[in-house]
Design an enzyme around this catalytic site. Sequence first.
Site, PDB file in Angstrom:
ATOM      1  N   ASN A  39       0.830  -1.208   0.000  1.00  0.00           N
ATOM      2  CA  ASN A  39       0.000   0.000   0.000  1.00  0.00           C
ATOM      3  C   ASN A  39       0.865   1.259   0.000  1.00  0.00           C
ATOM      4  O   ASN A  39       1.674   1.471   0.902  1.00  0.00           O
ATOM      5  CB  ASN A  39      -0.907  -0.010   1.251  1.00  0.00           C
ATOM      6  N   ARG A 149     -12.698  -5.372  16.320  1.00  0.00           N
ATOM      7  CA  ARG A 149     -11.656  -4.382  16.593  1.00  0.00           C
ATOM      8  C   ARG A 149     -12.323  -3.034  16.776  1.00  0.00           C
ATOM      9  O   ARG A 149     -13.127  -2.631  15.938  1.00  0.00           O
ATOM     10  CB  ARG A 149     -10.677  -4.326  15.413  1.00  0.00           C
ATOM     11  N   TYR A 161      -6.132   7.400  13.313  1.00  0.00           N
ATOM     12  CA  TYR A 161      -5.998   6.116  12.630  1.00  0.00           C
ATOM     13  C   TYR A 161      -7.252   5.254  12.855  1.00  0.00           C
ATOM     14  O   TYR A 161      -7.719   5.112  13.987  1.00  0.00           O
ATOM     15  CB  TYR A 161      -4.757   5.334  13.130  1.00  0.00           C
ATOM     16  N   ASP A 211      -6.115  -1.545  17.928  1.00  0.00           N
ATOM     17  CA  ASP A 211      -4.848  -1.361  17.210  1.00  0.00           C
ATOM     18  C   ASP A 211      -4.260  -0.004  17.577  1.00  0.00           C
ATOM     19  O   ASP A 211      -4.858   1.035  17.299  1.00  0.00           O
ATOM     20  CB  ASP A 211      -5.116  -1.438  15.700  1.00  0.00           C
ATOM     21  N   HIS A 213      -1.298   0.981  16.451  1.00  0.00           N
ATOM     22  CA  HIS A 213      -0.570   1.396  15.236  1.00  0.00           C
ATOM     23  C   HIS A 213       0.786   2.026  15.541  1.00  0.00           C
ATOM     24  O   HIS A 213       1.126   3.093  15.009  1.00  0.00           O
ATOM     25  CB  HIS A 213      -1.452   2.315  14.379  1.00  0.00           C
ATOM     26  N   GLU A 237      -2.824  -4.335  19.799  1.00  0.00           N
ATOM     27  CA  GLU A 237      -1.995  -4.577  18.604  1.00  0.00           C
ATOM     28  C   GLU A 237      -0.998  -3.444  18.383  1.00  0.00           C
ATOM     29  O   GLU A 237      -1.344  -2.271  18.550  1.00  0.00           O
ATOM     30  CB  GLU A 237      -2.946  -4.684  17.413  1.00  0.00           C
ATOM     31  N   GLU A 263       2.320  -7.027  11.399  1.00  0.00           N
ATOM     32  CA  GLU A 263       1.817  -6.857  10.033  1.00  0.00           C
ATOM     33  C   GLU A 263       2.872  -6.279   9.097  1.00  0.00           C
ATOM     34  O   GLU A 263       2.810  -6.513   7.897  1.00  0.00           O
ATOM     35  CB  GLU A 263       0.551  -5.992  10.028  1.00  0.00           C
ATOM     36  N   ARG A 284       1.343 -11.438  13.523  1.00  0.00           N
ATOM     37  CA  ARG A 284       0.342 -10.928  12.578  1.00  0.00           C
ATOM     38  C   ARG A 284       0.853 -10.835  11.140  1.00  0.00           C
ATOM     39  O   ARG A 284       0.336 -10.043  10.343  1.00  0.00           O
ATOM     40  CB  ARG A 284      -0.096  -9.534  13.041  1.00  0.00           C
ATOM     41  N   HIS A 313      -2.740 -10.568   9.211  1.00  0.00           N
ATOM     42  CA  HIS A 313      -3.228  -9.242   8.821  1.00  0.00           C
ATOM     43  C   HIS A 313      -4.225  -9.392   7.661  1.00  0.00           C
ATOM     44  O   HIS A 313      -3.974 -10.167   6.749  1.00  0.00           O
ATOM     45  CB  HIS A 313      -1.988  -8.476   8.345  1.00  0.00           C
ATOM     46  N   ASP A 317      -6.068  -3.609   1.836  1.00  0.00           N
ATOM     47  CA  ASP A 317      -4.899  -3.572   0.931  1.00  0.00           C
ATOM     48  C   ASP A 317      -4.260  -4.943   0.771  1.00  0.00           C
ATOM     49  O   ASP A 317      -3.403  -5.127  -0.093  1.00  0.00           O
ATOM     50  CB  ASP A 317      -3.879  -2.509   1.355  1.00  0.00           C
ATOM     51  N   GLU A 340      -7.877 -11.595  10.490  1.00  0.00           N
ATOM     52  CA  GLU A 340      -8.517 -10.276  10.315  1.00  0.00           C
ATOM     53  C   GLU A 340      -9.244 -10.237   8.972  1.00  0.00           C
ATOM     54  O   GLU A 340      -8.718 -10.695   7.960  1.00  0.00           O
ATOM     55  CB  GLU A 340      -7.446  -9.182  10.346  1.00  0.00           C
ATOM     56  N   TRP A 403       3.298   6.556  11.890  1.00  0.00           N
ATOM     57  CA  TRP A 403       1.875   6.561  11.571  1.00  0.00           C
ATOM     58  C   TRP A 403       1.241   5.254  11.999  1.00  0.00           C
ATOM     59  O   TRP A 403       1.711   4.196  11.859  1.00  0.00           O
ATOM     60  CB  TRP A 403       1.653   6.752  10.060  1.00  0.00           C
TER      61      TRP A 403
END
Length: 403
Positions: A39, A149, A161, A211, A213, A237, A263, A284, A313, A317, A340, A403
Amino acid sequence: MADVIEQAEVLVSSPSRNYVTLRIVTRDGIVGLGDATVNGRELAVASYLRDHVAPLLIGRDPGLIEDTWQYLYRGAYWRRGPIGMAAIGAVDVALWDVLGKRTGQPLYALFGGRVRDRLATYRHAQGWDIAALLEQVDAHRAAGFDNIRVQAGVPGLDIVYGIGNGSVYEPAGRAAPVEETWDTEAYLRHMPGVLAAVREHVGDGVGLLHDVHHRLTPIQAARLGKAVEEFGLFWLEDVTAAEDQEALRLVRQHTTTPLAIGEVFNTVWDCQQLITQRLIDYIRTAVVHAGGISHIRKIFALAEIFGVQAAPHGPSDVSPVSMAASIHLGVATHNVAIQEYMGYPDLVHQAFPHSWHVEEGHLQPGDEPGLGVSLNDDLHSPDDYEPAYLPVVRRRDGTLTDW
Ligand code: KDG
Ligand code: MG
């Protein structure tokens, strides 16, 4: 006589969001599909495949799956990393697809057969406020899903996010990266209350996941893990940045909240320490980003030995091709706990007709030979592709962060 690969075509397309797909055709007319989508960096992996890998495949025996993996991995010398591993992964998945079709078997049968009747999954619920979030939680519950989630807005932040406007959250913005602002303290003050409210609303017996992130330092992550222990999460996560495996040790020393990460990992070496030192509960990695079926099976096998479960994951995407591979693995691999499934825009389902499906809140691979996925060529025009970027995020003082 062994079959040979005659064509290896790379499709960059955008049936509402960007995908990179590899299509291998053999002399015997067998078609194998692989997903190579990274992605926000699609053309890099497309070039890796088109310019450096596809020419090497022509004339090879498609049955030499492991040897081809080793050839592409060791033969590159400059190895690992998301671009190269996604390219190798696409080839690997396409070759497994060919093998399944050649033998007339769904892939899960070639992996040793089913170890479970159905594969647990989790869906995403999001809301700027708790009321909006609970509405989505209820909708997933009503549709039969037991694991959800939950992501929520944070007071004072305009973009967060996991929270979008459409039915399927898509973080990648066209043309240029969106710049987000992040405030760790505001997040840490707010999130335990959100998770408390959701637990109170759904009662016991529903798996709740969240999550982070990669946004926290180890001690902040430990604080969050402790603060939410009483709500009995399925997992927290990506609490810390993915590069630092040792960070999870500190988090673990402070909390019994289960931890999931991986992920963005591309090889078993990215998670070797996490697994062998039991610093996480769930690994993941995704088929597409961790070198395909052949390599991810090694990651899951290592995890099994150390009591770590796998939970691949599965955002939008990760294309329906990789999702298929993951579901076949999921029903045939003992330590896969959950898959997921974020869902896709309708056009994506039409672009990749697939036999895998949701049944009573669980995933099923279907029984077609190979992956059970085909391509609707009309929806894979190269003209639809537009560059898209994942967001970047800065703290309030302007410092760029994860991010
Ligand atoms: O492309 C980025 C997404 O794959 C990622 O943000 C999704 O974190 C994600 C998840 O858990 O689905
Ligand atoms: Mg994630």
